[in-house]
Design a protein around this motif. Structure first.
Motif, PDB file in Angstrom:
ATOM      1  N   GLY A   1       0.855  -1.184   0.000  1.00 26.57           N
ATOM      2  CA  GLY A   1       0.000   0.000   0.000  1.00 26.57           C
ATOM      3  C   GLY A   1       0.890   1.232   0.000  1.00 26.57           C
ATOM      4  O   GLY A   1       2.071   1.142   0.393  1.00 26.57           O
ATOM      5  N   SER A   2       0.341   2.369  -0.475  1.00 24.89           N
ATOM      6  CA  SER A   2       1.173   3.582  -0.406  1.00 24.89           C
ATOM      7  C   SER A   2       1.344   3.993   1.052  1.00 24.89           C
ATOM      8  O   SER A   2       2.297   4.700   1.399  1.00 24.89           O
ATOM      9  CB  SER A   2       0.628   4.707  -1.269  1.00 24.89           C
ATOM     10  N   ASP A   3       0.463   3.522   1.923  1.00 19.43           N
ATOM     11  CA  ASP A   3       0.648   3.733   3.372  1.00 19.43           C
ATOM     12  C   ASP A   3       2.049   3.302   3.798  1.00 19.43           C
ATOM     13  O   ASP A   3       2.716   3.980   4.574  1.00 19.43           O
ATOM     14  CB  ASP A   3      -0.342   2.862   4.171  1.00 19.43           C
TER      15      ASP A   3
ATOM     16  N   PHE B   1      -4.936  13.686   4.777  1.00 22.69           N
ATOM     17  CA  PHE B   1      -4.904  12.236   5.016  1.00 22.69           C
ATOM     18  C   PHE B   1      -4.188  11.939   6.339  1.00 22.69           C
ATOM     19  O   PHE B   1      -3.087  12.447   6.581  1.00 22.69           O
ATOM     20  CB  PHE B   1      -4.196  11.564   3.829  1.00 22.69           C
TER      21      PHE B   1
ATOM     22  N   TYR C   1      -0.131  10.889   7.468  1.00 23.17           N
ATOM     23  CA  TYR C   1       1.045  11.763   7.617  1.00 23.17           C
ATOM     24  C   TYR C   1       1.294  12.060   9.102  1.00 23.17           C
ATOM     25  O   TYR C   1       2.431  12.061   9.564  1.00 23.17           O
ATOM     26  CB  TYR C   1       0.878  13.085   6.852  1.00 23.17           C
TER      27      TYR C   1
ATOM     28  N   CYS D   1      -1.079  16.550  -0.187  1.00 26.02           N
ATOM     29  CA  CYS D   1      -2.001  15.505  -0.631  1.00 26.02           C
ATOM     30  C   CYS D   1      -2.753  16.065  -1.836  1.00 26.02           C
ATOM     31  O   CYS D   1      -3.526  17.014  -1.700  1.00 26.02           O
ATOM     32  CB  CYS D   1      -2.952  15.188   0.519  1.00 26.02           C
TER      33      CYS D   1
ATOM     34  N   ASN E   1      -7.301  14.465   0.351  1.00 24.85           N
ATOM     35  CA  ASN E   1      -8.311  13.696   1.058  1.00 24.85           C
ATOM     36  C   ASN E   1      -8.469  14.366   2.427  1.00 24.85           C
ATOM     37  O   ASN E   1      -7.478  14.466   3.152  1.00 24.85           O
ATOM     38  CB  ASN E   1      -7.826  12.246   1.230  1.00 24.85           C
TER      39      ASN E   1
ATOM     40  N   ASP F   1       1.443  13.247  -2.481  1.00 21.52           N
ATOM     41  CA  ASP F   1       0.621  12.029  -2.448  1.00 21.52           C
ATOM     42  C   ASP F   1      -0.439  12.116  -3.544  1.00 21.52           C
ATOM     43  O   ASP F   1      -1.359  12.937  -3.475  1.00 21.52           O
ATOM     44  CB  ASP F   1      -0.021  11.916  -1.052  1.00 21.52           C
TER      45      ASP F   1
ATOM     46  N   ALA G   1      -2.599   9.621  -4.613  1.00 16.46           N
ATOM     47  CA  ALA G   1      -3.377   8.372  -4.565  1.00 16.46           C
ATOM     48  C   ALA G   1      -4.547   8.378  -5.551  1.00 16.46           C
ATOM     49  O   ALA G   1      -4.990   7.340  -6.016  1.00 16.46           O
ATOM     50  CB  ALA G   1      -3.901   8.151  -3.137  1.00 16.46           C
ATOM     51  N   TYR G   2      -5.042   9.592  -5.882  1.00 22.21           N
ATOM     52  CA  TYR G   2      -6.247   9.694  -6.727  1.00 22.21           C
ATOM     53  C   TYR G   2      -5.938  10.313  -8.089  1.00 22.21           C
ATOM     54  O   TYR G   2      -6.842  10.804  -8.756  1.00 22.21           O
ATOM     55  CB  TYR G   2      -7.304  10.536  -5.992  1.00 22.21           C
TER      56      TYR G   2
ATOM     57  N   THR H   1      -1.009   4.669  -5.824  1.00 16.53           N
ATOM     58  CA  THR H   1      -1.529   3.413  -5.280  1.00 16.53           C
ATOM     59  C   THR H   1      -2.343   2.602  -6.285  1.00 16.53           C
ATOM     60  O   THR H   1      -2.871   3.167  -7.247  1.00 16.53           O
ATOM     61  CB  THR H   1      -2.394   3.704  -4.029  1.00 16.53           C
TER      62      THR H   1
ATOM     63  N   SER I   1      -4.839   0.935  -4.911  1.00 19.60           N
ATOM     64  CA  SER I   1      -6.038   0.719  -4.090  1.00 19.60           C
ATOM     65  C   SER I   1      -7.260   1.470  -4.593  1.00 19.60           C
ATOM     66  O   SER I   1      -8.376   1.162  -4.192  1.00 19.60           O
ATOM     67  CB  SER I   1      -5.792   1.199  -2.655  1.00 19.60           C
ATOM     68  N   LYS I   2      -7.056   2.480  -5.406  1.00 16.97           N
ATOM     69  CA  LYS I   2      -8.180   3.358  -5.759  1.00 16.97           C
ATOM     70  C   LYS I   2      -8.698   2.985  -7.148  1.00 16.97           C
ATOM     71  O   LYS I   2      -9.475   2.066  -7.271  1.00 16.97           O
ATOM     72  CB  LYS I   2      -7.742   4.824  -5.629  1.00 16.97           C
TER      73      LYS I   2
ATOM     74  N   ARG J   1      -3.127  -4.537  -1.005  1.00 19.00           N
ATOM     75  CA  ARG J   1      -2.128  -3.615  -0.441  1.00 19.00           C
ATOM     76  C   ARG J   1      -0.917  -3.476  -1.373  1.00 19.00           C
ATOM     77  O   ARG J   1       0.095  -4.173  -1.231  1.00 19.00           O
ATOM     78  CB  ARG J   1      -1.653  -4.076   0.962  1.00 19.00           C
ATOM     79  N   VAL J   2      -1.028  -2.615  -2.339  1.00 17.68           N
ATOM     80  CA  VAL J   2       0.138  -2.323  -3.175  1.00 17.68           C
ATOM     81  C   VAL J   2       0.090  -0.864  -3.655  1.00 17.68           C
ATOM     82  O   VAL J   2      -0.938  -0.390  -4.151  1.00 17.68           O
ATOM     83  CB  VAL J   2       0.320  -3.356  -4.333  1.00 17.68           C
TER      84      VAL J   2
END
Ligand SMILES: Cc1ncc(COP(=O)(O)O)c(C=O)c1O
Length: 367
Positions: free
Chosen positions: A91-93, A117, A120, A160, A164, A191, A193-194, A221, A223-224, A232-233
């Motif tokens: 995950g990017s987490d 988010f 952080y 972000c 988010n 970040d 992610a989207y 990510t 995940s989206k 989780r990647v």
């Protein structure tokens, strides 16, 4: 005598995930529950990714490729970068956590927006670094204020983009201006992610900024839009010097092999990606229209979620919607107690949501 806990972690509040569908079904005796709370892809994963996973079942006894060689090669080809500019995470987490582990100490300070988010803040606290929260301005990052908060202790700034929970973006010109002003010994984490969902033409082309700014890392990510949240990647893209440092702290086999093969197959399925973005766009326009009809002010979004002001206690509305089988996020966790954050679903899900929302609002008015 009790075991002494690391003082730094006492400030960490465990993450509260969105309610799982099964739990809500059981609690409220519902046969159907729609989850629009965690910004997942309502279409699910690419069929090609699922096929890649099932083809891999016979290899489950083998450790995954700790270097994610093929996945990096696929990303490098797509993004026109080198494999040594990429790190793959659980995950990017995990990439965000690796950044903290590689760079932060308790002498450092970290700057981030508020609200943004939650990871952080978690990363900063985990490493005992001080947090500097800069309130959003008009629901957007206040970059000017973020620059003013820089001190000799500042080590990382998180941006972000889209943010988010607000779905707003920092555009290319503002980001470049900001990066030029940030001292080169501060790492700027962008970040994204989207990013696949963004429609704005002035959204930053961050990959091309890597050659001018060696102090940035972009995180993305699967995940989206790729619909692979459960596997989780995610990944980070940066100068090889930064990636080398993250590799020092990475676990040897951090990304499982099902996630790796699914991510590769998903990258090759441009059709699923395009369809997912189209469904999101259609859903967004539908929700804009319906919210306007209801006189509810929304924050225009570039992501797959939308935040809007319900002008009442969002926690109560959350409970009312839950009873009707719809899981959303209350803005109270983002200190926006009259807002809700809704993941954009399929058209059917969006329509169900609007129907349920109207019922709740009408029910309130008749009380
Ligand atoms: C802005 C942002 N970054 C990162 C993540 C984490 O995603 P992942 O599933 O890759 O860990 C999320 C998940 O909601 C997010 O909203």
């Amino acid at each position: 005598m009790s075991i002494e806990t690391r003082r730094e972690i006492l400030a960490i509040k465990p993450y509260i995930p969105g309610k799982p569908i099964e739990e809500v079904q059981k609690e409220y005796g519902l046969s159907k529950v729609i989850k629009l709370a965690s910004n997942e892809n309502p279409l699910g994963a690419s069929a090609k990714a699922m096929e890649a996973i099932s083809n891999h079942f016979s290899k489950l006894s083998i450790y995954p490729d700790g270097n994610c060689t093929e996945l990096k090669a696929e990303l490098a080809k797509n993004l026109k970068i080198d494999h040594d500019q990429i790190i793959i995470g659980n995950g990017s987490d995990e990439v965000l956590k690796l950044i903290g582990e590689a760079y932060l100490t308790s002498d450092d300070q970290v700057i981030m927006a508020d609200p943004t988010f939650s990871e952080y803040q978690y990363v900063a606290r985990l490493m005992g670094a001080a947090e500097e929260l800069v309130p959003l301005k008009d629901h957007k990052h206040n970059l000017k204020e973020m620059l003013q908060r820089i001190t000799p202790q500042t080590k990382i700034i998180f941006i972000c983009n889209p943010n988010n929970p607000t779905g707003t973006i920092v555009n290319q010109d503002r980001l470049v201006e900001f990066l030029k002003a940030v001292p080169s010994n501060i790492l700027v984490v962008i970040d994204e992610a989207y990013y696949e969902y963004v429609q704005a033409s002035d959204y930053p082309q961050t990959i091309s900024l890597l050659k001018d700014f060696e102090n940035i890392i972009i995180t993305r990510t699967f995940s989206k839009v790729h619909g692979l949240a459960s596997l989780r990647v995610g990944y980070g893209i940066a100068h090889p010097k930064i990636i080398a440092n993250l590799n020092r702290v990475k676990e040897p086999f951090n990304v499982n092999s099902l996630a790796q093969v699914a991510a590769i197959a998903s990258l090759r399925d441009q059709e699923h990606l395009a369809k997912s973005v189209t469904v999101n766009e259609q859903g967004k326009l539908y929700l804009y229209q319906e919210l306007e009809k209801l006189g509810l002010e929304y924050i225009p979004t570039e992501a797959n979620f939308i935040m809007f002001n319900v002008r009442r206690d969002a926690n109560t509305l959350f409970e009312e919607l839950l009873k009707k089988g719809i899981i959303i996020r209350s803005g109270s966790i983002f200190n926006m107690p009259s807002y809700i954050r809704l993941t954009i679903g399929t058209m059917e899900e969006n329509e169900s949501f609007i129907r349920a929302l109207k019922e709740v609002l009408v029910g309130e008015n008749s009380n």
